[in-house]
Design a protein around this motif. Structure first.
Motif, PDB file in Angstrom:
ATOM      1  N   ALA A  15      -2.254   1.152   2.134  1.00  0.00           N
ATOM      2  CA  ALA A  15      -1.876   1.976   1.963  1.00  0.00           C
ATOM      3  C   ALA A  15      -2.120   3.381   2.961  1.00  0.00           C
ATOM      4  CB  ALA A  15      -1.372   1.649   0.957  1.00  0.00           C
ATOM      5  N   GLN A  18      -2.007   3.703   6.598  1.00  0.00           N
ATOM      6  CA  GLN A  18      -0.368   3.853   6.515  1.00  0.00           C
ATOM      7  C   GLN A  18      -0.038   4.708   6.615  1.00  0.00           C
ATOM      8  OE1 GLN A  18       1.748   1.134   8.347  1.00  0.00           O
ATOM      9  NE2 GLN A  18       3.522   1.897   8.356  1.00  0.00           N
ATOM     10  N   ALA A  19       0.076   5.384   5.972  1.00  0.00           N
ATOM     11  CA  ALA A  19      -0.025   6.794   4.949  1.00  0.00           C
ATOM     12  C   ALA A  19      -0.085   8.394   5.928  1.00  0.00           C
ATOM     13  CB  ALA A  19      -0.266   6.913   3.632  1.00  0.00           C
ATOM     14  N   VAL A 122       5.191  11.615  -0.846  1.00  0.00           N
ATOM     15  CA  VAL A 122       4.850   9.360  -0.470  1.00  0.00           C
ATOM     16  C   VAL A 122       3.637   9.190  -1.223  1.00  0.00           C
ATOM     17  CG1 VAL A 122       4.172   8.050   0.871  1.00  0.00           C
ATOM     18  CG2 VAL A 122       5.737   9.444   1.718  1.00  0.00           C
ATOM     19  N   ILE A 124       1.130   6.213  -2.257  1.00  0.00           N
ATOM     20  CA  ILE A 124       0.031   5.162  -1.755  1.00  0.00           C
ATOM     21  C   ILE A 124      -0.445   4.536  -3.477  1.00  0.00           C
ATOM     22  CG2 ILE A 124      -0.018   5.982   0.977  1.00  0.00           C
ATOM     23  CD1 ILE A 124      -2.712   7.298  -0.215  1.00  0.00           C
ATOM     24  N   LYS A 223       8.824   8.517  -1.464  1.00  0.00           N
ATOM     25  CA  LYS A 223       8.619   7.088  -0.715  1.00  0.00           C
ATOM     26  C   LYS A 223       7.356   6.012  -1.534  1.00  0.00           C
ATOM     27  CE  LYS A 223       8.842   6.864   3.863  1.00  0.00           C
ATOM     28  NZ  LYS A 223       8.909   7.750   5.212  1.00  0.00           N
ATOM     29  N   ILE A 225       4.367   3.688  -0.146  1.00  0.00           N
ATOM     30  CA  ILE A 225       4.060   2.701   0.312  1.00  0.00           C
ATOM     31  C   ILE A 225       2.901   1.548  -0.572  1.00  0.00           C
ATOM     32  CG2 ILE A 225       2.347   2.363   2.306  1.00  0.00           C
ATOM     33  CD1 ILE A 225       3.374   5.324   3.831  1.00  0.00           C
ATOM     34  N   GLU A 234       3.619  -2.907   2.568  1.00  0.00           N
ATOM     35  CA  GLU A 234       5.183  -2.435   2.565  1.00  0.00           C
ATOM     36  C   GLU A 234       5.755  -0.870   1.674  1.00  0.00           C
ATOM     37  OE1 GLU A 234       8.555  -3.677  -0.684  1.00  0.00           O
ATOM     38  OE2 GLU A 234       7.323  -4.951  -0.530  1.00  0.00           O
ATOM     39  N   THR A 235       6.483  -0.439   3.080  1.00  0.00           N
ATOM     40  CA  THR A 235       6.636   0.524   2.774  1.00  0.00           C
ATOM     41  C   THR A 235       8.400   0.706   1.516  1.00  0.00           C
ATOM     42  OG1 THR A 235       6.123   1.626   4.514  1.00  0.00           O
ATOM     43  CG2 THR A 235       7.321   3.248   4.033  1.00  0.00           C
ATOM     44  N   ASP A 237      11.771   3.171   0.453  1.00  0.00           N
ATOM     45  CA  ASP A 237      11.867   4.468   0.750  1.00  0.00           C
ATOM     46  C   ASP A 237      13.363   4.698   0.394  1.00  0.00           C
ATOM     47  OD1 ASP A 237      13.907   7.367   1.754  1.00  0.00           O
ATOM     48  OD2 ASP A 237      12.920   7.071   3.861  1.00  0.00           O
TER      49      ASP A 237
END
Length: 260
Positions: A15, A18-19, A122, A124, A223, A225, A234-235, A237
């Protein structure tokens, strides 16, 4: 080495990795506190060292600030940054509407201030942090030391009229002494089991004298993540109403694992 990590740590790393890709040079970025956020800071530090990423980070705790400096991230205060492009942080729980419980690491006040001073927040997390309804994780409430027992009694009295399953409250300890936040306050952990109306509870708690802030983050996260132990990410939004998936290939000689 990723092969030596537990599935939970692999999920957190996936996670965070990705972030980290959301951060661009020139950005002002809020850096969260906690184990998952620490993975993020390490990932961003690698991008600073290996790819020349340049951004200013606003940490949400002294621990995060120390780690960020250690990995080469430029650290500034929120007053210096004034407004942030993005904040990336972990969560202790999140529900389907991306409402959160935060504060397990004791930094909920700075985390909430930084998150609300950002264009986007965001979160995570590993998949275990998702819940149908908030409340199983104890809800942190930051209170000033003066008269904290009176504040605790007022909170417990207030909970009688709230839609919660339990009403036990405990003072967070650091060994044999009370835990102190970076602002010199105490934290009361509310063992509620289930929170029926998180928005109402957040508003009511903050009206109690002595309460500085609570760990319910309502309508703040944009969001989430979610990382999995096999490298899946998996993200979700909430604003766009989209869900996307990707796969992270773990690299055994990744630089962020050198000191682990």
């Amino acid at each position: 080495m990723t092969g030596e990590l537990s599935p939970i740590d692999k999920a957190k790393f996936a996670a965070a990795k990705q972030a980290a890709s959301l951060v661009e040079s020139g950005m002002r970025v809020g850096l969260g506190t906690g184990s998952t956020a620490a993975w993020l800071v390490r990932c961003l530090g690698e991008l600073v060292r290996e790819e020349g990423l340049r951004f200013r980070g606003v940490p949400t705790s002294s621990r995060t600030a120390d780690l960020a400096r250690d990995v080469g991230i430029e650290v500034v205060s929120l007053d210096e940054a004034r407004w942030l492009d993005l904040t990336i942080d972990g969560a202790d729980e999140f529900d389907g509407d991306l409402n959160l419980i935060k504060g397990g690491g004791g930094a909920l006040l700075q985390e909430k201030i930084v998150a609300t001073a950002s264009d986007q927040m965001v979160v995570i997390a590993d998949a275990a942090k998702e819940v149908e309804r908030l409340g199983n994780f104890p809800l942190p409430v930051e209170v000033i030391p003066f008269g904290w027992q009176t504040t605790q009694a007022l909170i417990e009295e207030t909970l009688v009229s709230m839609d919660v399953m339990g009403r036990q409250t405990t003072l967070r300890m650091n060994g044999e002494r009370p835990f102190f936040t970076d602002e010199g306050n105490h934290i009361l952990d509310l063992h509620l089991g289930r929170i029926g109306n998180a928005r109402q509870l957040a508003m009511v708690l903050n009206q109690i004298p002595g309460v500085v802030e609570n760990g319910l983050f309502i309508d703040i996260c944009d969001k989430v993540i979610i990382g999995y132990g096999d490298g899946r990410v998996e993200t979700r939004d909430i604003n766009a109403g989209t869900v996307s998936e990707s796969q992270l290939d773990f690299v055994e000689d990744d630089n962020i694992f050198r000191d682990i």
